[in-house]
Design a protein around this motif. Structure first.
Motif, PDB file in Angstrom:
ATOM      1  N   HIS A   1      71.261  25.291  65.941  1.00 24.74           N
ATOM      2  CA  HIS A   1      70.473  24.742  67.055  1.00 24.74           C
ATOM      3  C   HIS A   1      69.032  25.222  66.982  1.00 24.74           C
ATOM      4  N   SER A   2      68.100  24.322  67.277  1.00 22.43           N
ATOM      5  CA  SER A   2      66.693  24.665  67.408  1.00 22.43           C
ATOM      6  C   SER A   2      66.167  25.246  66.100  1.00 22.43           C
ATOM      7  N   ALA A   3      65.627  26.471  66.107  1.00 22.81           N
ATOM      8  CA  ALA A   3      65.196  27.080  64.850  1.00 22.81           C
ATOM      9  C   ALA A   3      66.379  27.273  63.916  1.00 22.81           C
ATOM     10  N   GLY A   4      67.584  27.442  64.491  1.00 20.95           N
ATOM     11  CA  GLY A   4      68.784  27.486  63.656  1.00 20.95           C
ATOM     12  C   GLY A   4      69.060  26.134  63.016  1.00 20.95           C
ATOM     13  N   GLY A   5      68.720  25.043  63.714  1.00 22.88           N
ATOM     14  CA  GLY A   5      68.834  23.714  63.117  1.00 22.88           C
ATOM     15  C   GLY A   5      67.861  23.542  61.970  1.00 22.88           C
ATOM     16  N   ALA A   6      66.664  24.123  62.130  1.00 20.81           N
ATOM     17  CA  ALA A   6      65.717  24.123  61.015  1.00 20.81           C
ATOM     18  C   ALA A   6      66.264  24.951  59.859  1.00 20.81           C
ATOM     19  N   GLY A   7      66.966  26.038  60.186  1.00 26.05           N
ATOM     20  CA  GLY A   7      67.620  26.825  59.142  1.00 26.05           C
ATOM     21  C   GLY A   7      68.672  26.028  58.394  1.00 26.05           C
ATOM     22  N   VAL A   8      69.363  25.125  59.108  1.00 22.40           N
ATOM     23  CA  VAL A   8      70.330  24.232  58.456  1.00 22.40           C
ATOM     24  C   VAL A   8      69.632  23.400  57.393  1.00 22.40           C
ATOM     25  N   LEU A   9      68.477  22.827  57.720  1.00 20.19           N
ATOM     26  CA  LEU A   9      67.755  21.988  56.772  1.00 20.19           C
ATOM     27  C   LEU A   9      67.335  22.795  55.555  1.00 20.19           C
ATOM     28  N   SER A  10      66.900  24.013  55.788  1.00 19.05           N
ATOM     29  CA  SER A  10      66.521  24.888  54.678  1.00 19.05           C
ATOM     30  C   SER A  10      67.719  25.190  53.784  1.00 19.05           C
ATOM     31  N   ALA A  11      68.881  25.444  54.406  1.00 16.02           N
ATOM     32  CA  ALA A  11      70.096  25.748  53.632  1.00 16.02           C
ATOM     33  C   ALA A  11      70.547  24.548  52.815  1.00 16.02           C
ATOM     34  N   LEU A  12      70.440  23.343  53.375  1.00 15.97           N
ATOM     35  CA  LEU A  12      70.873  22.142  52.656  1.00 15.97           C
ATOM     36  C   LEU A  12      70.056  21.933  51.389  1.00 15.97           C
ATOM     37  N   LEU A  13      68.769  22.194  51.476  1.00 19.30           N
ATOM     38  CA  LEU A  13      67.911  21.996  50.302  1.00 19.30           C
ATOM     39  C   LEU A  13      68.187  23.046  49.237  1.00 19.30           C
ATOM     40  N   ARG A  14      68.568  24.235  49.651  1.00 15.77           N
ATOM     41  CA  ARG A  14      68.798  25.313  48.690  1.00 15.77           C
ATOM     42  C   ARG A  14      70.205  25.310  48.096  1.00 15.77           C
ATOM     43  N   ARG A  15      71.149  24.703  48.816  1.00 16.02           N
ATOM     44  CA  ARG A  15      72.519  24.669  48.295  1.00 16.02           C
ATOM     45  C   ARG A  15      73.068  23.249  48.418  1.00 16.02           C
ATOM     46  N   PRO A  16      72.723  22.372  47.478  1.00 16.51           N
ATOM     47  CA  PRO A  16      73.162  20.973  47.553  1.00 16.51           C
ATOM     48  C   PRO A  16      74.661  20.782  47.377  1.00 16.51           C
ATOM     49  N   SER A  17      75.401  21.844  47.055  1.00 19.28           N
ATOM     50  CA  SER A  17      76.859  21.730  46.945  1.00 19.28           C
ATOM     51  C   SER A  17      77.527  21.712  48.317  1.00 19.28           C
ATOM     52  N   LEU A  18      76.786  21.999  49.371  1.00 20.31           N
ATOM     53  CA  LEU A  18      77.354  21.903  50.716  1.00 20.31           C
ATOM     54  C   LEU A  18      77.809  20.470  50.983  1.00 20.31           C
ATOM     55  N   LYS A  19      78.821  20.331  51.812  1.00 23.05           N
ATOM     56  CA  LYS A  19      79.387  19.010  52.079  1.00 23.05           C
ATOM     57  C   LYS A  19      78.749  18.318  53.273  1.00 23.05           C
ATOM     58  N   ALA A  20      78.198  19.084  54.228  1.00 22.21           N
ATOM     59  CA  ALA A  20      77.616  18.465  55.414  1.00 22.21           C
ATOM     60  C   ALA A  20      76.721  19.457  56.129  1.00 22.21           C
ATOM     61  N   GLY A  21      75.765  18.916  56.870  1.00 25.30           N
ATOM     62  CA  GLY A  21      74.915  19.731  57.722  1.00 25.30           C
ATOM     63  C   GLY A  21      74.628  18.991  59.010  1.00 25.30           C
ATOM     64  N   VAL A  22      74.558  19.733  60.122  1.00 28.89           N
ATOM     65  CA  VAL A  22      74.248  19.144  61.422  1.00 28.89           C
ATOM     66  C   VAL A  22      73.151  19.975  62.076  1.00 28.89           C
ATOM     67  N   GLY A  23      72.001  19.347  62.311  1.00 29.19           N
ATOM     68  CA  GLY A  23      70.907  19.997  63.007  1.00 29.19           C
ATOM     69  C   GLY A  23      70.894  19.573  64.465  1.00 29.19           C
ATOM     70  N   LEU A  24      71.082  20.530  65.362  1.00 25.50           N
ATOM     71  CA  LEU A  24      71.067  20.267  66.799  1.00 25.50           C
ATOM     72  C   LEU A  24      69.652  20.522  67.295  1.00 25.50           C
ATOM     73  N   ALA A  25      68.914  19.460  67.590  1.00 28.06           N
ATOM     74  CA  ALA A  25      67.493  19.557  67.941  1.00 28.06           C
ATOM     75  C   ALA A  25      66.770  20.429  66.915  1.00 28.06           C
ATOM     76  N   PRO A  26      66.848  20.053  65.630  1.00 29.46           N
ATOM     77  CA  PRO A  26      66.291  20.930  64.585  1.00 29.46           C
ATOM     78  C   PRO A  26      64.772  20.890  64.563  1.00 29.46           C
ATOM     79  N   GLY A  27      64.170  22.062  64.438  1.00 28.98           N
ATOM     80  CA  GLY A  27      62.725  22.141  64.263  1.00 28.98           C
ATOM     81  C   GLY A  27      62.382  22.064  62.786  1.00 28.98           C
ATOM     82  N   SER A  28      61.233  22.578  62.442  1.00 28.16           N
ATOM     83  CA  SER A  28      60.782  22.579  61.052  1.00 28.16           C
ATOM     84  C   SER A  28      60.679  24.015  60.554  1.00 28.16           C
ATOM     85  N   PRO A  29      61.295  24.337  59.414  1.00 25.72           N
ATOM     86  CA  PRO A  29      61.181  25.703  58.890  1.00 25.72           C
ATOM     87  C   PRO A  29      59.738  26.117  58.651  1.00 25.72           C
ATOM     88  N   VAL A  30      58.921  25.255  58.097  1.00 29.94           N
ATOM     89  CA  VAL A  30      57.518  25.564  57.827  1.00 29.94           C
ATOM     90  C   VAL A  30      56.699  24.285  57.951  1.00 29.94           C
TER      91      VAL A  30
END
Length: 429
Positions: free
Chosen positions: A151-180
């Motif tokens: 959620h929030s900055a944690g949702g932005a963390g989800v986006l960062s994790a997805l880009l770094r580990r493309p083997s993940l099967k799914a990601g859900v950003g709850l009101a995701p912000g921007s890591p940078v």
């Protein structure tokens, strides 16, 4: 011999009548879902939980898991809270809910409540590594079927994790912000869902649209906007959120095509003001058994009742958000600050301040005002607070100090007392 033949015949009949989808998909868990079962606050699996100590790359947490060991391993989900927030206070309600639908869930606390979005992404991945390699329930988790939620900055963390580990099967950003800064998802290869609030003034529809449109056309994605809720919707038990989040995880983590019927088309639009999709959703090795809608590049809107926002916000932290351009003419001077009351209740209120740069970019800003009688700030996000008596000073956080010409950044706070309209000053640096 006759008895043996009879038994073999019964076994053959049982195998023949077993659903083909169950035979073809070894990851399918639970009975056939319905609109009612997906919206239920609990699934069919009994659950248990165990605590996780700090020191494994994140700040500890809790694992929630199905107690049934007869169906093999389950997919894994890691959840992280927003900036300055605690999972235990805000997202813990999701843990047993998801576990009861057949997932092993690790909800984590961050090393520091002020960790950046990128740090939260790093800790999500560390949590999945711990879950699958060292946790007491590692034998229940399939290390090849993992996902992340935040959620929030944690949702932005989800986006960062997805880009770094493309083997993940799914990601859900709850009101995701921007890591940078000016972030994009052009390299996202993981099925990604956004869930947002219609009345969220921190992570706005305009901002999310700019981010969502950078997801490649070949990457499955969806965006659900919940009617009438603000930035804090994910910090409270929310059936509307879960009835789209659970099918998303089921489709991509469990390859379970039984759940595509809830998203293609949207089976229940109650409480949903916008839905963008790339139907049909067909996981690897699957075929969609439900009618599929054509991919939607523009929002679909639904007339539905608008639930009232909660009158008392929980102490959630807003994410880092890239400054957005202001449509109004540039203000004079280095910067200006504008205040608005977001919400109020007996004895307290939530305020928000927008800092807007003038005709030139600013690198660092400071906002000052004087509190009214009986007012005390109890929590502030997206800035650094200092007070001296009734004098308040808020300086930019590390991630939002640089604002382009005519751009803006926002910080918010919770306070005791009765809301008023303060006179703000803004200086830079």
């Amino acid at each position: 011999m006759a008895a043996v033949v009879a038994v073999l015949g019964l076994l053959s009949a049982a195998i023949a009548t077993r659903p083909a989808s169950a035979a073809d998909n070894p990851f399918q868990r639970g009975p056939n879902p319905t609109v009612a079962s997906v919206a239920a606050t609990r699934g069919t699996f009994a659950t248990a939980q165990t605590s996780v100590p700090a020191g494994n790359g994140f700040g500890g947490g809790v694992i929630y898991y199905p107690t049934d060991t007869s169906q093999g391993t389950f997919g894994g989900v890691a959840i992280v809270p927003g900036y300055s927030a605690l999972f235990a206070n805000e997202e813990a309600w999701m843990g047993p809910w998801l576990a009861s639908f057949g997932f092993v869930v690790i909800g984590i606390e961050t090393n520091s409540r002020t960790d950046s979005a990128d740090a939260r992404g790093t800790q999500l991945l560390a949590a999945l590594d711990y879950l699958t390699q060292r946790s007491s329930v590692r034998d229940r988790v399939d290390p090849n079927r993992l996902s992340v939620v935040g959620h929030s900055a944690g949702g932005a963390g989800v986006l960062s994790a997805l880009l770094r580990r493309p083997s993940l099967k799914a990601g859900v950003g709850l009101a995701p912000g921007s890591p940078v800064g000016n972030y994009d998802l052009y390299n996202d290869r993981v099925p990604t869902m956004f869930i947002s609030g219609q009345k969220d003034t921190t992570v706005t529809q305009s901002y999310l649209n700019g981010l969502y449109t950078t997801i490649p056309a070949s990457t499955p994605s969806a965006w659900v906007e919940i009617t009438g809720v603000d930035h804090l919707f994910a910090t409270r038990a929310n059936t509307t959120e879960m009835r789209v989040l659970i099918p998303w995880l089921k489709i991509w983590v469990d390859n379970d095509t039984r759940y595509t019927q809830f998203l293609c088309p949207l089976a229940d639009s109650t409480g949903i003001s916008m839905y963008r999709n790339k139907c049909p959703y067909v996981p690897p090795g699957g075929s969609s058994p439900s009618p599929s809608a054509s991919p939607s590049s523009s929002p679909s809107r639904f007339p539905s009742p608008s639930p009232s926002p909660s009158p008392s916000p929980s102490p959630s932290q807003s994410p880092s958000q890239s400054p957005s351009a202001s449509p109004s003419p540039p203000p004079p001077g280095a910067c200006v600050a504008e205040y608005r009351t977001v919400n109020s209740w007996p004895g307290g209120f939530q305020g928000e301040v927008t800092v807007t740069a003038g005709g030139s970019a600013v690198n660092g800003w400071t906002v000052r005002w004087t509190l009214g009688s009986g007012q005390t700030i109890t929590q502030l996000w997206n800035g650094t607070l200092s007070t001296s008596g009734s004098a308040v000073t808020v300086k930019n956080a590390s991630f939002n100090g640089s604002i382009p010409a005519s751009g803006s950044a926002t910080f918010g706070f919770l306070a005791t007392g009765t809301p008023s309209t303060p006179s703000l000053t803004c200086t830079s640096p």
